[in-house]
Design a protein around this motif. Structure first.
Motif, PDB file in Angstrom:
ATOM      1  N   ILE A   8       0.816  -1.221   0.000  1.00 23.86           N
ATOM      2  CA  ILE A   8       0.000   0.000   0.000  1.00 23.86           C
ATOM      3  C   ILE A   8       0.849   1.269   0.000  1.00 23.86           C
ATOM      4  O   ILE A   8       0.346   2.332  -0.330  1.00 23.86           O
ATOM      5  N   ASN A   9       2.107   1.153   0.335  1.00 22.62           N
ATOM      6  CA  ASN A   9       2.979   2.331   0.368  1.00 22.62           C
ATOM      7  C   ASN A   9       3.697   2.578  -0.947  1.00 22.62           C
ATOM      8  O   ASN A   9       4.486   3.510  -1.052  1.00 22.62           O
ATOM      9  N   ARG A  10       3.430   1.787  -1.947  1.00 23.24           N
ATOM     10  CA  ARG A  10       4.063   1.977  -3.253  1.00 23.24           C
ATOM     11  C   ARG A  10       3.393   3.116  -4.011  1.00 23.24           C
ATOM     12  O   ARG A  10       2.255   3.485  -3.742  1.00 23.24           O
ATOM     13  N   ASN A  11       4.122   3.608  -5.014  1.00 25.85           N
ATOM     14  CA  ASN A  11       3.590   4.637  -5.901  1.00 25.85           C
ATOM     15  C   ASN A  11       2.561   4.036  -6.861  1.00 25.85           C
ATOM     16  O   ASN A  11       1.662   4.728  -7.312  1.00 25.85           O
ATOM     17  N   THR A  12       2.705   2.740  -7.164  1.00 25.16           N
ATOM     18  CA  THR A  12       1.719   2.047  -7.991  1.00 25.16           C
ATOM     19  C   THR A  12       0.463   1.835  -7.156  1.00 25.16           C
ATOM     20  O   THR A  12       0.549   1.345  -6.024  1.00 25.16           O
ATOM     21  N   PRO A  13      -0.718   2.191  -7.657  1.00 24.50           N
ATOM     22  CA  PRO A  13      -1.946   1.993  -6.882  1.00 24.50           C
ATOM     23  C   PRO A  13      -2.139   0.524  -6.491  1.00 24.50           C
ATOM     24  O   PRO A  13      -1.846  -0.377  -7.280  1.00 24.50           O
ATOM     25  N   THR A  14      -2.598   0.310  -5.270  1.00 28.26           N
ATOM     26  CA  THR A  14      -2.901  -1.027  -4.777  1.00 28.26           C
ATOM     27  C   THR A  14      -4.364  -1.058  -4.358  1.00 28.26           C
ATOM     28  O   THR A  14      -4.794  -0.279  -3.505  1.00 28.26           O
ATOM     29  N   LEU A  15      -5.112  -1.946  -4.985  1.00 30.86           N
ATOM     30  CA  LEU A  15      -6.523  -2.130  -4.678  1.00 30.86           C
ATOM     31  C   LEU A  15      -6.644  -3.281  -3.694  1.00 30.86           C
ATOM     32  O   LEU A  15      -6.177  -4.384  -3.957  1.00 30.86           O
ATOM     33  N   VAL A  16      -7.250  -3.008  -2.548  1.00 34.29           N
ATOM     34  CA  VAL A  16      -7.404  -4.026  -1.508  1.00 34.29           C
ATOM     35  C   VAL A  16      -8.876  -4.408  -1.405  1.00 34.29           C
ATOM     36  O   VAL A  16      -9.736  -3.550  -1.212  1.00 34.29           O
ATOM     37  N   ASP A  17      -9.131  -5.697  -1.561  1.00 38.71           N
ATOM     38  CA  ASP A  17     -10.477  -6.261  -1.451  1.00 38.71           C
ATOM     39  C   ASP A  17     -10.625  -6.834  -0.048  1.00 38.71           C
ATOM     40  O   ASP A  17     -10.086  -7.901   0.248  1.00 38.71           O
ATOM     41  N   PHE A  18     -11.312  -6.108   0.823  1.00 44.06           N
ATOM     42  CA  PHE A  18     -11.595  -6.614   2.170  1.00 44.06           C
ATOM     43  C   PHE A  18     -12.844  -7.474   2.075  1.00 44.06           C
ATOM     44  O   PHE A  18     -13.910  -7.000   1.660  1.00 44.06           O
ATOM     45  N   SER A  19     -12.719  -8.743   2.463  1.00 40.62           N
ATOM     46  CA  SER A  19     -13.827  -9.686   2.306  1.00 40.62           C
ATOM     47  C   SER A  19     -13.717 -10.808   3.333  1.00 40.62           C
ATOM     48  O   SER A  19     -12.854 -10.779   4.199  1.00 40.62           O
ATOM     49  N   ALA A  20     -14.611 -11.780   3.205  1.00 40.30           N
ATOM     50  CA  ALA A  20     -14.593 -12.966   4.062  1.00 40.30           C
ATOM     51  C   ALA A  20     -15.112 -14.151   3.241  1.00 40.30           C
ATOM     52  O   ALA A  20     -15.956 -13.967   2.348  1.00 40.30           O
ATOM     53  N   ASN A  21     -14.616 -15.325   3.545  1.00 40.27           N
ATOM     54  CA  ASN A  21     -15.000 -16.531   2.796  1.00 40.27           C
ATOM     55  C   ASN A  21     -16.484 -16.840   2.895  1.00 40.27           C
ATOM     56  O   ASN A  21     -17.069 -17.367   1.958  1.00 40.27           O
ATOM     57  N   TRP A  22     -17.108 -16.523   4.015  1.00 44.36           N
ATOM     58  CA  TRP A  22     -18.517 -16.865   4.222  1.00 44.36           C
ATOM     59  C   TRP A  22     -19.468 -15.862   3.563  1.00 44.36           C
ATOM     60  O   TRP A  22     -20.669 -16.087   3.481  1.00 44.36           O
ATOM     61  N   ASP A  42       0.005  -4.231 -15.007  1.00 44.64           N
ATOM     62  CA  ASP A  42       0.922  -3.845 -13.931  1.00 44.64           C
ATOM     63  C   ASP A  42       0.712  -2.432 -13.401  1.00 44.64           C
ATOM     64  O   ASP A  42       1.430  -1.997 -12.510  1.00 44.64           O
ATOM     65  N   SER A  43      -0.283  -1.732 -13.934  1.00 39.40           N
ATOM     66  CA  SER A  43      -0.530  -0.372 -13.436  1.00 39.40           C
ATOM     67  C   SER A  43      -1.291  -0.379 -12.119  1.00 39.40           C
ATOM     68  O   SER A  43      -1.513   0.667 -11.518  1.00 39.40           O
ATOM     69  N   VAL A  44      -1.681  -1.585 -11.636  1.00 43.33           N
ATOM     70  CA  VAL A  44      -2.364  -1.718 -10.351  1.00 43.33           C
ATOM     71  C   VAL A  44      -1.997  -3.053  -9.713  1.00 43.33           C
ATOM     72  O   VAL A  44      -1.820  -4.058 -10.405  1.00 43.33           O
ATOM     73  N   ASN A  45      -1.835  -3.037  -8.403  1.00 40.68           N
ATOM     74  CA  ASN A  45      -1.700  -4.271  -7.624  1.00 40.68           C
ATOM     75  C   ASN A  45      -3.059  -4.544  -7.007  1.00 40.68           C
ATOM     76  O   ASN A  45      -3.719  -3.609  -6.552  1.00 40.68           O
ATOM     77  N   ILE A  46      -3.457  -5.796  -6.973  1.00 38.95           N
ATOM     78  CA  ILE A  46      -4.738  -6.160  -6.362  1.00 38.95           C
ATOM     79  C   ILE A  46      -4.481  -7.252  -5.340  1.00 38.95           C
ATOM     80  O   ILE A  46      -3.887  -8.281  -5.662  1.00 38.95           O
ATOM     81  N   ASN A  74       0.816   5.397  -2.272  1.00 34.55           N
ATOM     82  CA  ASN A  74       1.771   5.995  -1.330  1.00 34.55           C
ATOM     83  C   ASN A  74       1.253   5.959   0.108  1.00 34.55           C
ATOM     84  O   ASN A  74       1.434   6.905   0.870  1.00 34.55           O
ATOM     85  N   GLY A  75       0.563   4.883   0.463  1.00 35.57           N
ATOM     86  CA  GLY A  75       0.100   4.685   1.828  1.00 35.57           C
ATOM     87  C   GLY A  75      -1.201   5.370   2.190  1.00 35.57           C
ATOM     88  O   GLY A  75      -1.676   5.247   3.317  1.00 35.57           O
TER      89      GLY A  75
END
Length: 98
Positions: A8-22, A42-46, A74-75
């Motif tokens: 999340i601190n990289r200059n490349t955008p990072t998309l975080v999917d907060f979820s749960a298995n259930w 590569d323009s986004v991390n997921i 960048n965090g």
């Protein structure tokens, strides 16, 4: 958690999917996110964060509904959306904030 912070601190955008298995709506997100990744490459991390396994991150980012997507650069959180979200909306959000 250090890998999470590194991403999340990289200059490349990072998309975080907060979820749960259930969570039934959460199960709809992987194919959508695969489509986003195929388009943006590569323009986004997921990454996926299971709110039950990483309660600290869920608490820190005030995740009260799942799925919730947070886009970091960048965090800093630069976009947030809860609920099942379409690939076009996600891709557009990343492109506008890259």
């Amino acid at each position: 958690m250090s890998k999470f912070h590194e991403l999340i601190n990289r200059n490349t955008p990072t998309l975080v999917d907060f979820s749960a298995n259930w969570c039934e709506p959460c199960r709809k997100m992987p194919p959508i996110l695969n489509e986003v990744k195929a388009e943006l490459g590569d323009s986004v991390n997921i990454i996926k964060v299971d709110v039950q396994k990483d309660k600290k991150a869920a608490h820190k980012y005030e995740i009260t509904n799942i799925p919730t997507l947070l886009l970091f650069k960048n965090g800093k959180v630069i976009w947030r959306k809860s609920g099942v979200t379409g690939a076009r909306e996600i891709s557009n959000a990343v492109k506008k904030r890259s």
